[in-house]
Motif scaffolding. Structure first.
Motif, PDB file in Angstrom:
ATOM      1  N   MET A   1      -0.420  20.626 -13.531  1.00 53.92           N
ATOM      2  CA  MET A   1       0.630  19.621 -14.198  1.00 53.92           C
ATOM      3  C   MET A   1       1.665  19.084 -13.856  1.00 53.92           C
ATOM      4  O   MET A   1       2.580  18.407 -13.668  1.00 53.92           O
ATOM      5  N   LYS A   2       2.648  20.411 -12.977  1.00 49.68           N
ATOM      6  CA  LYS A   2       3.492  19.807 -12.333  1.00 49.68           C
ATOM      7  C   LYS A   2       3.966  18.764 -11.079  1.00 49.68           C
ATOM      8  O   LYS A   2       4.258  17.769 -10.625  1.00 49.68           O
ATOM      9  N   VAL A   5       3.464  15.277 -12.384  1.00 47.50           N
ATOM     10  CA  VAL A   5       4.885  14.529 -12.750  1.00 47.50           C
ATOM     11  C   VAL A   5       4.921  14.328 -11.633  1.00 47.50           C
ATOM     12  O   VAL A   5       5.542  13.496 -11.691  1.00 47.50           O
ATOM     13  N   ALA A   8       3.433  10.754 -10.371  1.00 46.46           N
ATOM     14  CA  ALA A   8       4.177  10.098 -10.932  1.00 46.46           C
ATOM     15  C   ALA A   8       4.851   9.098 -10.316  1.00 46.46           C
ATOM     16  O   ALA A   8       6.152   8.378 -10.644  1.00 46.46           O
ATOM     17  N   LEU A   9       6.015  10.382 -10.842  1.00 42.97           N
ATOM     18  CA  LEU A   9       7.536  10.313 -10.418  1.00 42.97           C
ATOM     19  C   LEU A   9       7.729   9.566  -9.289  1.00 42.97           C
ATOM     20  O   LEU A   9       8.487   8.247  -8.847  1.00 42.97           O
TER      21      LEU A   9
END
Length: 124
Positions: A1-2, A5, A8-9
């Motif tokens: 999950m990390k 993120v 995406a950032l």
């Protein structure tokens, strides 16, 4: 999950300059006017392309619109309306003040900038 993120950032940072660059590089269409003049003379035709740079566009104010001092011509805030009684100015209601825009007197709300009244040609 990390990892998702972080990816995406990173993608959002990479795309942001591409989106913002064309909008900031676009010229303001209100500042320039392009005209083409065609003159027919004996034996020849003359085509002249002209670009005219215009200054700010001044407005005719209407009740209920928002007042923007940057679009006002000869903007001046009238602090003492009593000096202009001969020009039909009256006591502004609570929260309003008089403003001069060109030859017009405009009653503007202090909080939202909404126009309450317009006295056209008050300063002619």
């Amino acid at each position: 999950m990390k990892k998702f993120v972080m990816a995406a950032l990173a993608a959002s940072f990479a795309v942001t300059p591409m989106i913002a660059a064309p909008a900031s590089a676009a010229p303001d269409r209100h500042d320039q006017r392009h005209t083409t003049v065609v003159r027919h003379e004996p034996g020849r035709t003359v085509v002249v392309n002209r670009t005219v740079n215009r200054g700010p566009q001044y407005r005719n104010w209407r009740r209920g619109e928002r007042f923007d001092y940057r679009q006002a011509r000869n903007y001046q805030q009238i602090n003492d309306w009593r000096g202009y009684r001969g020009r039909h100015l009256y006591a502004p209601p609570r929260g309003y003040h008089w403003v001069r825009s060109g030859n017009d007197a405009v009653l503007v709300a202090g909080a939202g900038g909404v126009i309450g009244a317009v006295l056209a040609g008050a300063f002619n």
